[in-house]
Design a protein around this motif. Sequence first.
Motif, PDB file in Angstrom:
ATOM      1  N   LEU A 192       5.806  -6.981  -7.505  1.00  0.00           N
ATOM      2  CA  LEU A 192       4.719  -7.936  -7.725  1.00  0.00           C
ATOM      3  C   LEU A 192       3.647  -7.334  -8.629  1.00  0.00           C
ATOM      4  N   ARG A 193       3.291  -6.101  -8.354  1.00  0.00           N
ATOM      5  CA  ARG A 193       2.257  -5.410  -9.147  1.00  0.00           C
ATOM      6  C   ARG A 193       2.594  -5.446 -10.638  1.00  0.00           C
ATOM      7  N   ALA A 194       3.861  -5.289 -10.977  1.00  0.00           N
ATOM      8  CA  ALA A 194       4.282  -5.265 -12.379  1.00  0.00           C
ATOM      9  C   ALA A 194       4.000  -6.578 -13.102  1.00  0.00           C
ATOM     10  N   GLN A 195       3.849  -7.669 -12.355  1.00  0.00           N
ATOM     11  CA  GLN A 195       3.616  -8.978 -12.983  1.00  0.00           C
ATOM     12  C   GLN A 195       2.154  -9.427 -12.931  1.00  0.00           C
ATOM     13  N   LEU A 196       1.294  -8.612 -12.357  1.00  0.00           N
ATOM     14  CA  LEU A 196      -0.129  -8.964 -12.266  1.00  0.00           C
ATOM     15  C   LEU A 196      -0.912  -8.357 -13.424  1.00  0.00           C
ATOM     16  N   PRO A 197      -2.100  -8.901 -13.700  1.00  0.00           N
ATOM     17  CA  PRO A 197      -2.950  -8.303 -14.736  1.00  0.00           C
ATOM     18  C   PRO A 197      -3.226  -6.832 -14.425  1.00  0.00           C
ATOM     19  N   LYS A 198      -3.291  -6.038 -15.471  1.00  0.00           N
ATOM     20  CA  LYS A 198      -3.481  -4.588 -15.337  1.00  0.00           C
ATOM     21  C   LYS A 198      -4.685  -4.233 -14.459  1.00  0.00           C
ATOM     22  N   GLN A 199      -5.772  -4.989 -14.597  1.00  0.00           N
ATOM     23  CA  GLN A 199      -6.997  -4.692 -13.849  1.00  0.00           C
ATOM     24  C   GLN A 199      -6.828  -4.889 -12.336  1.00  0.00           C
ATOM     25  N   LEU A 200      -5.763  -5.561 -11.912  1.00  0.00           N
ATOM     26  CA  LEU A 200      -5.547  -5.814 -10.484  1.00  0.00           C
ATOM     27  C   LEU A 200      -4.429  -4.972  -9.892  1.00  0.00           C
ATOM     28  N   GLN A 201      -3.674  -4.293 -10.709  1.00  0.00           N
ATOM     29  CA  GLN A 201      -2.491  -3.587 -10.229  1.00  0.00           C
ATOM     30  C   GLN A 201      -2.807  -2.484  -9.225  1.00  0.00           C
ATOM     31  N   ALA A 202      -3.921  -1.789  -9.383  1.00  0.00           N
ATOM     32  CA  ALA A 202      -4.270  -0.696  -8.472  1.00  0.00           C
ATOM     33  C   ALA A 202      -4.531  -1.196  -7.049  1.00  0.00           C
ATOM     34  N   GLU A 203      -4.911  -2.453  -6.913  1.00  0.00           N
ATOM     35  CA  GLU A 203      -5.198  -3.008  -5.581  1.00  0.00           C
ATOM     36  C   GLU A 203      -3.936  -3.197  -4.756  1.00  0.00           C
ATOM     37  N   LEU A 204      -2.809  -3.270  -5.423  1.00  0.00           N
ATOM     38  CA  LEU A 204      -1.558  -3.607  -4.744  1.00  0.00           C
ATOM     39  C   LEU A 204      -0.682  -2.371  -4.522  1.00  0.00           C
ATOM     40  N   VAL A 205      -1.302  -1.280  -4.114  1.00  0.00           N
ATOM     41  CA  VAL A 205      -0.570  -0.050  -3.811  1.00  0.00           C
ATOM     42  C   VAL A 205      -0.512   0.080  -2.292  1.00  0.00           C
ATOM     43  N   PRO A 206       0.692  -0.027  -1.708  1.00  0.00           N
ATOM     44  CA  PRO A 206       0.810   0.030  -0.256  1.00  0.00           C
ATOM     45  C   PRO A 206       0.391   1.395   0.305  1.00  0.00           C
ATOM     46  N   PRO A 207      -0.285   1.399   1.448  1.00  0.00           N
ATOM     47  CA  PRO A 207      -0.663   2.663   2.069  1.00  0.00           C
ATOM     48  C   PRO A 207       0.546   3.403   2.644  1.00  0.00           C
ATOM     49  N   GLN A 208       1.656   2.693   2.880  1.00  0.00           N
ATOM     50  CA  GLN A 208       2.903   3.295   3.337  1.00  0.00           C
ATOM     51  C   GLN A 208       4.064   2.435   2.849  1.00  0.00           C
ATOM     52  N   GLU A 209       5.263   2.994   2.877  1.00  0.00           N
ATOM     53  CA  GLU A 209       6.443   2.281   2.373  1.00  0.00           C
ATOM     54  C   GLU A 209       6.787   1.069   3.238  1.00  0.00           C
ATOM     55  N   GLU A 210       6.631   1.213   4.541  1.00  0.00           N
ATOM     56  CA  GLU A 210       6.979   0.137   5.468  1.00  0.00           C
ATOM     57  C   GLU A 210       5.858  -0.897   5.543  1.00  0.00           C
ATOM     58  N   ALA A 211       6.245  -2.157   5.530  1.00  0.00           N
ATOM     59  CA  ALA A 211       5.264  -3.237   5.649  1.00  0.00           C
ATOM     60  C   ALA A 211       4.753  -3.332   7.080  1.00  0.00           C
ATOM     61  N   GLN A 212       3.484  -3.662   7.229  1.00  0.00           N
ATOM     62  CA  GLN A 212       2.915  -3.916   8.550  1.00  0.00           C
ATOM     63  C   GLN A 212       3.179  -5.373   8.901  1.00  0.00           C
ATOM     64  N   GLY A 213       3.417  -5.641  10.149  1.00  0.00           N
ATOM     65  CA  GLY A 213       3.669  -7.011  10.572  1.00  0.00           C
ATOM     66  C   GLY A 213       2.438  -7.631  11.203  1.00  0.00           C
ATOM     67  N   PHE A 214       1.797  -8.541  10.504  1.00  0.00           N
ATOM     68  CA  PHE A 214       0.678  -9.288  11.074  1.00  0.00           C
ATOM     69  C   PHE A 214       0.670 -10.671  10.460  1.00  0.00           C
ATOM     70  N   GLY A 215       0.077 -11.605  11.189  1.00  0.00           N
ATOM     71  CA  GLY A 215       0.107 -13.005  10.789  1.00  0.00           C
ATOM     72  C   GLY A 215      -1.063 -13.436   9.923  1.00  0.00           C
ATOM     73  N   VAL A 216      -1.129 -14.721   9.721  1.00  0.00           N
ATOM     74  CA  VAL A 216      -2.128 -15.339   8.843  1.00  0.00           C
ATOM     75  C   VAL A 216      -3.553 -15.051   9.320  1.00  0.00           C
ATOM     76  N   GLU A 217      -3.798 -15.167  10.623  1.00  0.00           N
ATOM     77  CA  GLU A 217      -5.160 -14.967  11.139  1.00  0.00           C
ATOM     78  C   GLU A 217      -5.631 -13.535  10.914  1.00  0.00           C
ATOM     79  N   GLU A 218      -4.763 -12.573  11.199  1.00  0.00           N
ATOM     80  CA  GLU A 218      -5.125 -11.176  10.989  1.00  0.00           C
ATOM     81  C   GLU A 218      -5.299 -10.884   9.502  1.00  0.00           C
ATOM     82  N   PHE A 219      -4.477 -11.501   8.672  1.00  0.00           N
ATOM     83  CA  PHE A 219      -4.596 -11.342   7.220  1.00  0.00           C
ATOM     84  C   PHE A 219      -5.992 -11.790   6.780  1.00  0.00           C
ATOM     85  N   ALA A 220      -6.393 -12.977   7.226  1.00  0.00           N
ATOM     86  CA  ALA A 220      -7.715 -13.513   6.862  1.00  0.00           C
ATOM     87  C   ALA A 220      -8.833 -12.627   7.406  1.00  0.00           C
ATOM     88  N   ARG A 221      -8.675 -12.106   8.622  1.00  0.00           N
ATOM     89  CA  ARG A 221      -9.691 -11.235   9.204  1.00  0.00           C
ATOM     90  C   ARG A 221      -9.867  -9.973   8.360  1.00  0.00           C
TER      91      ARG A 221
END
Length: 125
Positions: free
Chosen positions: A44-73
């Motif tokens: 996904l990062r490869a298709q975003l504007p360069k100025q936003l790519q640094a924001e999309l660096v995962p803190p770990q390889e494995e995805a965290q599992g949380f829902g919409v409410e936690e995402f918004a929080r």
Amino acid sequence: MQFDEFVHEVADRTGMSRDEAESLVRATLRTLAERLSGGEAEDLRAQLPKQLQAELVPPQEEAQGFGVEEFARRVAARSGIDETDAGGGVVAVLSVIRDAVSPGEFDDVLSQLGRDFAELVDAAP
């Protein structure tokens, strides 16, 4: 899509100022990085504007599992935006991402996020 256009689209869809929209975009991408696997975040990062790519660096390889409410929080905490506004803002950012990247890439993102996220984005204008 260029950076300014991306932020402008989010501002238009949320009714926020440009600065608020940029903060929302960055907070949403940081939270999205936690929610996606490292490989998918990189794609996904490869298709975003360069100025936003640094924001999309995962803190770990494995995805965290949380829902919409936690995402918004998490987005609200990172951006300083009210949690209710952050929920609608997340949908706006995801819908702009949908418009900015290839359909296949966005489908891959939604497959990791799950049906609740897909339903929200499908309902977005």
